[in-house]
Scaffold this motif. Structure first.
Motif, PDB file in Angstrom:
ATOM      1  N   ASP A  86      12.934  -7.333  -9.310  1.00  7.78           N
ATOM      2  CA  ASP A  86      12.636  -6.388  -8.239  1.00  7.78           C
ATOM      3  C   ASP A  86      13.795  -6.351  -7.246  1.00  7.78           C
ATOM      4  OD1 ASP A  86      10.261  -5.975  -9.488  1.00  7.78           O
ATOM      5  OD2 ASP A  86       8.994  -6.837  -7.917  1.00  7.78           O
ATOM      6  N   LEU A 146      10.402   3.309  -4.912  1.00  5.38           N
ATOM      7  CA  LEU A 146       9.953   3.884  -3.650  1.00  5.38           C
ATOM      8  C   LEU A 146      11.205   4.205  -2.844  1.00  5.38           C
ATOM      9  CD1 LEU A 146       7.391   4.575  -2.061  1.00  5.38           C
ATOM     10  CD2 LEU A 146       7.546   2.338  -0.977  1.00  5.38           C
ATOM     11  N   ILE A 156       0.639   5.405  -0.231  1.00  7.60           N
ATOM     12  CA  ILE A 156       1.430   4.444  -0.997  1.00  7.60           C
ATOM     13  C   ILE A 156       0.541   3.329  -1.530  1.00  7.60           C
ATOM     14  CG2 ILE A 156       3.245   2.688  -0.830  1.00  7.60           C
ATOM     15  CD1 ILE A 156       4.630   4.511   1.207  1.00  7.60           C
ATOM     16  N   ARG A 157      -0.370   2.851  -0.694  1.00  2.00           N
ATOM     17  CA  ARG A 157      -1.283   1.799  -1.148  1.00  2.00           C
ATOM     18  C   ARG A 157      -2.166   2.282  -2.283  1.00  2.00           C
ATOM     19  NH1 ARG A 157      -2.895   0.000   4.998  1.00  2.00           N
ATOM     20  NH2 ARG A 157      -1.127  -1.412   5.364  1.00  2.00           N
ATOM     21  N   LEU A 185      -0.035   2.301  -5.437  1.00  2.00           N
ATOM     22  CA  LEU A 185       0.178   0.938  -5.937  1.00  2.00           C
ATOM     23  C   LEU A 185      -1.052   0.425  -6.681  1.00  2.00           C
ATOM     24  CD1 LEU A 185       2.074  -0.751  -2.958  1.00  2.00           C
ATOM     25  CD2 LEU A 185       3.018   0.154  -5.088  1.00  2.00           C
ATOM     26  N   SER A 192       9.942  -3.103  -9.778  1.00  2.00           N
ATOM     27  CA  SER A 192       9.799  -2.262  -8.596  1.00  2.00           C
ATOM     28  C   SER A 192      11.055  -2.314  -7.742  1.00  2.00           C
ATOM     29  CB  SER A 192       8.583  -2.706  -7.763  1.00  2.00           C
ATOM     30  OG  SER A 192       7.389  -2.592  -8.509  1.00  2.00           O
ATOM     31  N   LEU A 213      12.648  -0.854  -3.991  1.00  2.00           N
ATOM     32  CA  LEU A 213      12.362  -0.232  -2.698  1.00  2.00           C
ATOM     33  C   LEU A 213      13.679   0.023  -1.982  1.00  2.00           C
ATOM     34  CD1 LEU A 213       9.573  -1.278  -0.196  1.00  2.00           C
ATOM     35  CD2 LEU A 213      11.854  -0.697   0.616  1.00  2.00           C
ATOM     36  N   LEU A 239       5.676  -4.031   3.770  1.00  2.00           N
ATOM     37  CA  LEU A 239       5.467  -3.253   2.547  1.00  2.00           C
ATOM     38  C   LEU A 239       6.162  -3.918   1.367  1.00  2.00           C
ATOM     39  CD1 LEU A 239       4.438  -0.699   1.130  1.00  2.00           C
ATOM     40  CD2 LEU A 239       6.519   0.468   1.892  1.00  2.00           C
ATOM     41  N   ARG A 257       4.222  -6.706  -0.115  1.00  2.00           N
ATOM     42  CA  ARG A 257       3.095  -6.246  -0.931  1.00  2.00           C
ATOM     43  C   ARG A 257       3.554  -5.708  -2.284  1.00  2.00           C
ATOM     44  NH1 ARG A 257      -2.158  -4.116  -0.030  1.00  2.00           N
ATOM     45  NH2 ARG A 257      -2.720  -2.476  -1.524  1.00  2.00           N
ATOM     46  N   LEU A 258       4.686  -5.031  -2.289  1.00  2.00           N
ATOM     47  CA  LEU A 258       5.136  -4.329  -3.496  1.00  2.00           C
ATOM     48  C   LEU A 258       6.001  -5.185  -4.411  1.00  2.00           C
ATOM     49  CD1 LEU A 258       5.677  -1.753  -5.195  1.00  2.00           C
ATOM     50  CD2 LEU A 258       7.471  -1.163  -3.549  1.00  2.00           C
ATOM     51  N   LEU A 259       6.880  -5.994  -3.827  1.00  2.00           N
ATOM     52  CA  LEU A 259       7.935  -6.648  -4.602  1.00  2.00           C
ATOM     53  C   LEU A 259       7.625  -8.116  -4.882  1.00  2.00           C
ATOM     54  CD1 LEU A 259      10.971  -5.144  -2.648  1.00  2.00           C
ATOM     55  CD2 LEU A 259       9.812  -4.204  -4.666  1.00  2.00           C
TER      56      LEU A 259
END
Length: 482
Positions: A40, A157, A172-173, A176, A185, A187, A199, A202-204
């Motif tokens: 990521d 993203l 976005i949530r 996901l 992922s 960003l 964020l 949460r994502l990475l």
């Protein structure tokens, strides 16, 4: 370093060289190997640094070198999803995908709202490898059962900071929650605010972090200048600067959509060709304005902050802040439209007494003082007192020592010329937009070739069509030279 040193497959290198590029930008030199490595990525890069190629090139490489799992009937499934905040940016990113995948059997599409869904549904039925979309239209398709994201292996993203500014965090949530938990992922964000860091957490998953410019820095190639002026003489001063300096291709920022419209009306009466681009404009009007501005037919493009994302023009010489933004980071985004990819540019701000506090916040953020130059005949009244600035239903206090987000009523906030953002609709900030999003799909062969040239490095290619197909089509803009 050349692109050959980055390990990309030959068909990608061929497409890159045909576009006239040989040397990767700093973000590309760092991001491409990082993405190829499989982990990521959290990448900080300002606009104009070539970040789009920083993720599209390695994603295309991985799609070709890591075949998809076999599917029933051999149908293609969306393996790479790229989420962007605006229609214009989505169209440009998808065009980048098409240009770089010119010699690859890759099929891509761009999808956003404001147009019919049926052509988009048909593109999905035919099968896609890469989907570029805005959040609202993506969720529309998912809710209607026309989009299957269960095969996504790569998720990008893009311009995450603007996503949050536009109020897309809940969308976005939701996206996901739809995507497979196992994926790579990426960003990308111009700034690393606390919200962006939250964020990313949460994502990475244990991301590699790349930041090619110091946080919230402005490019050294941009000559910044402040012209102090009374609020009701801003329009006159802008017209004077344009005509006396024989400016062409001037990007002008206002806070509010109706402020942009009224400024355009004034400029047209002064025989200055101008158009506005903002969320209330139809997609066809936005596409036309952008195409004419890129081609040089249009002298002035007046934009709000949100609409300006996605404007990608080589050697744009002048950016004017008709009104300073009340969010300091937006100043960095605005002036980043010029001085791109090593070219020189000029960023001028017309500042009235109401905005001195905004200016102080901006200078604190960028860690430098911006030179001031008073234009003869437009000297501000030394006895003028600051007045509140209307931002929709909010009242901003931009004077030094004031807090810029207060509520309450302002009393009289007059601006005969609409200069400082008061009566007559000149004030305020661009309202949040949701799902502002068209469509177009493209296979591999015969991708449109970009305008030829020899820039020093690779940025997202200019749009060879003002958009892709269907409702976005318009004549291709000519190459613009500064």
């Amino acid at each position: 370093m050349s692109f050959e040193n980055l390990g990309l497959i030959e068909p990608l290198l061929k497409a890159v060289h045909e576009a006239g590029y040989s040397t990767p930008t700093p973000i590309q030199a760092q991001a491409i190997p990082a993405v190829l490595g499989g982990g990521d990525l959290l990448a900080g890069a300002q606009t104009g640094t070539g970040k789009t190629a920083g993720f599209t090139l390695p994603l295309l490489h991985k799609l070709m070198t890591s075949p998809a799992a076999s599917a029933a009937g051999g149908k293609r499934h969306v393996r790479a999803l790229i989420l962007t905040p605006t229609r214009e940016l989505a169209a440009q990113v998808e065009e980048s995908v098409r240009i770089y995948s010119k010699y690859l059997p890759i099929r891509s599409a761009v999808m956003f709202g404001g147009v019919g869904m049926n052509p988009q549904i048909e593109a999905l039925r035919r099968g896609l490898d890469v989907l570029v979309a805005t959040p609202g239209r993506l969720l529309d398709h998912h809710q209607q059962g026309t989009l299957d994201l269960s095969h996504v292996e790569y998720f990008v993203l893009d311009e995450a900071d603007r996503m949050l500014d536009m109020g897309f965090i809940h969308d976005i949530r939701r996206v996901l929650a739809i995507l497979p938990p196992k994926k790579q992922s990426l960003l990308f964000s111009a700034t690393f605010s606390d919200e962006i860091k939250a964020l990313a957490e949460r994502l990475l998953n244990s991301p590699k972090v790349i930041e090619v410019a110091r946080r919230n820095a402005t490019a050294e190639t941009i000559a910044q200048k402040i012209h102090p002026v009374d609020r009701d003489r801003k329009r006159e001063l802008l017209t004077h600067l344009i005509k006396s300096n024989n400016w062409h291709q001037v990007l002008v920022f206002t806070r509010m959509k109706h402020g942009a419209n009224r400024l355009v009306e004034y400029l047209l009466k002064q025989d200055v060709t101008a158009m506005a681009i903002h969320g209330n404009k139809s997609q066809s009007a936005r596409t036309r304005a952008l195409a004419e501005f890129k081609s040089g037919e249009l002298q002035v493009l007046v934009a709000t902050d949100i609409a300006a994302r996605g404007i990608d023009i080589d050697q744009l010489p002048h950016v004017v802040n008709f009104e300073l933004p009340n969010v300091p980071e937006d100043y960095v985004h605005r002036i980043g439209r010029t001085g791109r990819a090593g070219a020189e540019g000029e960023a001028i701000s017309l500042v009235c007494v109401d905005e001195e506090g905004f200016l102080a916040d901006i200078e604190k953020l960028i860690k430098r003082s911006i030179p001031r130059e008073t234009i003869a005949g437009y000297e501000p009244d030394p006895h003028a007192r600051p007045e509140p600035i209307l931002l929709g239903r909010r009242v901003l206090h931009g004077a030094p020592g004031s807090r810029s987000g207060s509520g309450g009523s302002s009393g009289r906030s007059g601006s005969g010329g609409g200069g400082g953002g008061h009566r007559g609709g000149q004030g305020g900030g661009a309202p949040r937009q949701h799902s502002g999003q068209g469509q177009a799909s493209h296979g591999n062969g015969g991708g449109a070739r970009p305008a030829q040239g020899q820039p020093q490095d690779l940025r997202a290619p200019r749009r060879t069509e003002a958009a892709n197909s269907g409702p976005l089509s318009s004549p291709p803009p000519r190459r613009v030279r500064g």
